[in-house]
Enzyme design. Structure first.
Site, PDB file in Angstrom:
ATOM      1  N   ARG A 148     -18.429  20.620   7.671  1.00 34.67           N
ATOM      2  CA  ARG A 148     -19.395  19.547   7.902  1.00 34.67           C
ATOM      3  C   ARG A 148     -19.316  19.168   9.369  1.00 34.67           C
ATOM      4  NH1 ARG A 148     -18.495  14.420   4.048  1.00 34.67           N
ATOM      5  NH2 ARG A 148     -16.928  14.132   5.631  1.00 34.67           N
ATOM      6  N   MET A 166     -34.534  -3.311 -15.205  1.00 37.31           N
ATOM      7  CA  MET A 166     -34.151  -3.637 -13.835  1.00 37.31           C
ATOM      8  C   MET A 166     -33.138  -4.787 -13.798  1.00 37.31           C
ATOM      9  SD  MET A 166     -36.511  -4.694 -10.560  1.00 37.31           S
ATOM     10  CE  MET A 166     -37.505  -3.231 -10.537  1.00 37.31           C
ATOM     11  N   LYS A 175     -15.213   1.499   4.960  1.00 36.14           N
ATOM     12  CA  LYS A 175     -16.634   1.819   5.144  1.00 36.14           C
ATOM     13  C   LYS A 175     -17.416   1.421   3.888  1.00 36.14           C
ATOM     14  CE  LYS A 175     -15.741   6.554   3.574  1.00 36.14           C
ATOM     15  NZ  LYS A 175     -15.480   7.937   4.017  1.00 36.14           N
ATOM     16  N   TYR A 227     -37.858  -1.032 -23.264  1.00 37.68           N
ATOM     17  CA  TYR A 227     -38.871  -0.080 -22.784  1.00 37.68           C
ATOM     18  C   TYR A 227     -38.786   1.233 -23.545  1.00 37.68           C
ATOM     19  CZ  TYR A 227     -39.804  -2.906 -18.600  1.00 37.68           C
ATOM     20  OH  TYR A 227     -40.170  -3.894 -17.732  1.00 37.68           O
TER      21      TYR A 227
HETATM   22  C1  LIG Z   1     -14.165   8.174   3.503  1.00 33.69           C
HETATM   23  C2  LIG Z   1     -13.165   8.889   4.340  1.00 33.69           C
HETATM   24  C3  LIG Z   1     -11.802   8.827   4.023  1.00 33.69           C
HETATM   25  C4  LIG Z   1     -11.251   8.163   2.780  1.00 33.69           C
HETATM   26  O1  LIG Z   1     -11.361   9.021   1.667  1.00 33.69           O
HETATM   27  P1  LIG Z   1     -10.778   8.596   0.221  1.00 33.69           P
HETATM   28  O2  LIG Z   1     -10.950   9.808  -0.601  1.00 33.69           O
HETATM   29  O3  LIG Z   1     -11.623   7.461  -0.249  1.00 33.69           O
HETATM   30  O4  LIG Z   1      -9.361   8.208   0.438  1.00 33.69           O
HETATM   31  C5  LIG Z   1     -10.908   9.432   4.895  1.00 33.69           C
HETATM   32  N1  LIG Z   1     -11.353  10.064   6.012  1.00 33.69           N
HETATM   33  C6  LIG Z   1     -12.652  10.150   6.323  1.00 33.69           C
HETATM   34  C7  LIG Z   1     -13.072  10.871   7.547  1.00 33.69           C
HETATM   35  C8  LIG Z   1     -13.610   9.577   5.497  1.00 33.69           C
HETATM   36  O5  LIG Z   1     -14.902   9.671   5.816  1.00 33.69           O
END
Ligand SMILES: *Cc1c(COP(=O)(O)O)cnc(C)c1O
Length: 392
Positions: free
Chosen positions: A131, A305, A39, A257
């Site tokens: 969550r 920047m 992701k 700056y």
């Molecule tokens: C991001 C995520 C992971 C991976 O977590 P890490 O700590 O990066 O290994 C696993 N499961 C879910 C549901 C996630 O959202």
């Protein structure tokens, strides 16, 4: 003119990704699958190249957060099973269906819609993350609903404290999930149960179940933001720029700056063409360090920047020299495992033979975690790959 240098490059070593996947899979009990979490554009490393490298090394699933992330993998021709972790709208679920992805479900209407669209679901149970997910008491009914509709694929949960030294809450979540998984697997023997993220995976087989989902450790970053080398993983990313110019500041001259740095004596100031628009956070101004041709030099003045300024020794640094923001100096991405971790602040007395700045060190200085540092690199930072499999 300087040639061969780009203003800001993230060099990603795909052989390190493969090494890390093999390392993580080494202690999976027979049959447990590895889901490579790609992701957020592979935590800033590039989702498609990392997914390919992970699949080459033995991963069999890919994890993403959104429908468009699943589509990106499919558009690149990747056919492995993809699980979308995040909440999806109706349109998102339709896109997931079209990309042949599996999804996570925690409500009856969503399961019903997944049944209608024939999308396999992993029922999410909240064992303590607070969550997403249904309460454990509700999970069997939701699994039954998905099963009756022909779309039940998995049961999953997520740890809230797997990276913390105190294991009390981790054990409570694990016990809750293990009980539920055992009960539901008696009813659905093919149910794929999974809960472990990187930190839990590294803690040993009790949390592995049928699959582990690792992100951060696959990138060679330490789940607790300490020392990645202690777990036998190695960083896959190095962020590098170059010295675009040098100016001589005279006593009383200020830099940048707000004039937050003023020369007390004649000082050589190096200009590095990387700024907060690249993801080099402004809080590193007058605080962080970089490696100029292998030597640690402090960042002085505010980070702009597009640029920042560093203090150079009198006898060190020439235009065109490599400037490492994190990673190892010179040809390697990570450097060897020889350094002993001493914490996340400042220059270290035990500097390894290959000078190196760990992403964890930068994160510690910023009061954040390595995850945020790599995810914060913006698209303006060019991703360059080494260790690409010539066969693909
Ligand atoms: C991001 C995520 C992971 C991976 O977590 P890490 O700590 O990066 O290994 C696993 N499961 C879910 C549901 C996630 O959202």
């Amino acid at each position: 003119m300087l040639s061969g240098r780009h203003r800001a490059v993230a060099e990603v070593d795909l052989e390190a990704v493969r090494h890390n996947v093999r390392r993580l899979m080494r202690d999976l009990p027979g049959g447990a699958a590895h889901c490579a979490v790609v992701k957020a554009d592979g935590y800033g490393h590039g989702a498609v190249p990392v997914a390919r490298a992970a699949l080459e090394a033995g991963s069999s699933w890919l994890g993403v957060a959104t429908a468009s992330e699943a589509e990106e993998l499919r558009d690149a021709g990747i056919t492995a099973p993809v699980l979308i972790f995040g909440p999806l709208t109706g349109a998102g679920l339709e896109r997931a269906a079209r990309s042949g992805a599996q999804v996570v479900a925690w409500s009856e209407p969503f399961v019903d819609e997944a049944v209608r669209l024939r999308v396999p679901v992993h029922v999410k149970v909240d064992t303590g993350m607070g969550r997403l997910g249904v309460r454990p008491s509700v999970a069997p009914a939701l699994c039954a609903r998905a099963h009756d509709g022909g779309v039940l694929s998995g049961l999953m949960s997520h740890f809230a404290t797997a990276d913390e030294p105190d294991t009390g809450f981790f054990e409570r979540q694990l016990e809750c999930f293990a009980g539920l998984a055992a009960q539901l697997k008696r009813r659905y023997p093919d149910l794929r149960c999974h809960i472990a993220n990187s930190a839990a995976t590294l803690r040993g087989p009790r949390a592995h179940f049928d699959m582990v989902r690792t992100g951060i450790a696959m990138y060679g970053l330490a789940p607790a933001n300490d020392d990645p080398f202690k777990d036998g993983i190695r960083p896959a990313m190095k962020v590098v720029s170059y010295l675009a110019g040098i100016r001589e500041a005279l006593p009383g001259d200020s830099v940048g700056y707000g004039r937050t740095w003023i020369a007390e004596r004649a000082t050589r100031v190096g200009i590095v063409p990387v700024g907060y628009a690249d993801g080099m956070r402004r809080a590193l101004g007058n605080r962080g360090e970089v490696l100029v041709a292998g030597r640690r030099c402090p960042i002085i003045g505010r980070i702009s920047m597009d640029q920042m300024t560093v203090r150079l020794p009198d006898d060190w640094g020439a235009p065109g020299d490599e400037v490492v923001l994190f990673g190892a100096a010179g040809d390697g991405v990570a450097g060897g495992p020889e350094a002993v971790w001493t914490g996340a602040t400042g220059p270290r007395s035990d500097e390894p033979s290959t000078p190196r700045i760990l992403c964890e060190e930068v994160a510690g200085m910023l009061g954040t975690i390595n995850y945020e540092v790599v995810c914060g690199l913006t698209p303006r930072v060019v991703r360059r790959y080494r260790g690409e499999d010539p066969a693909t």
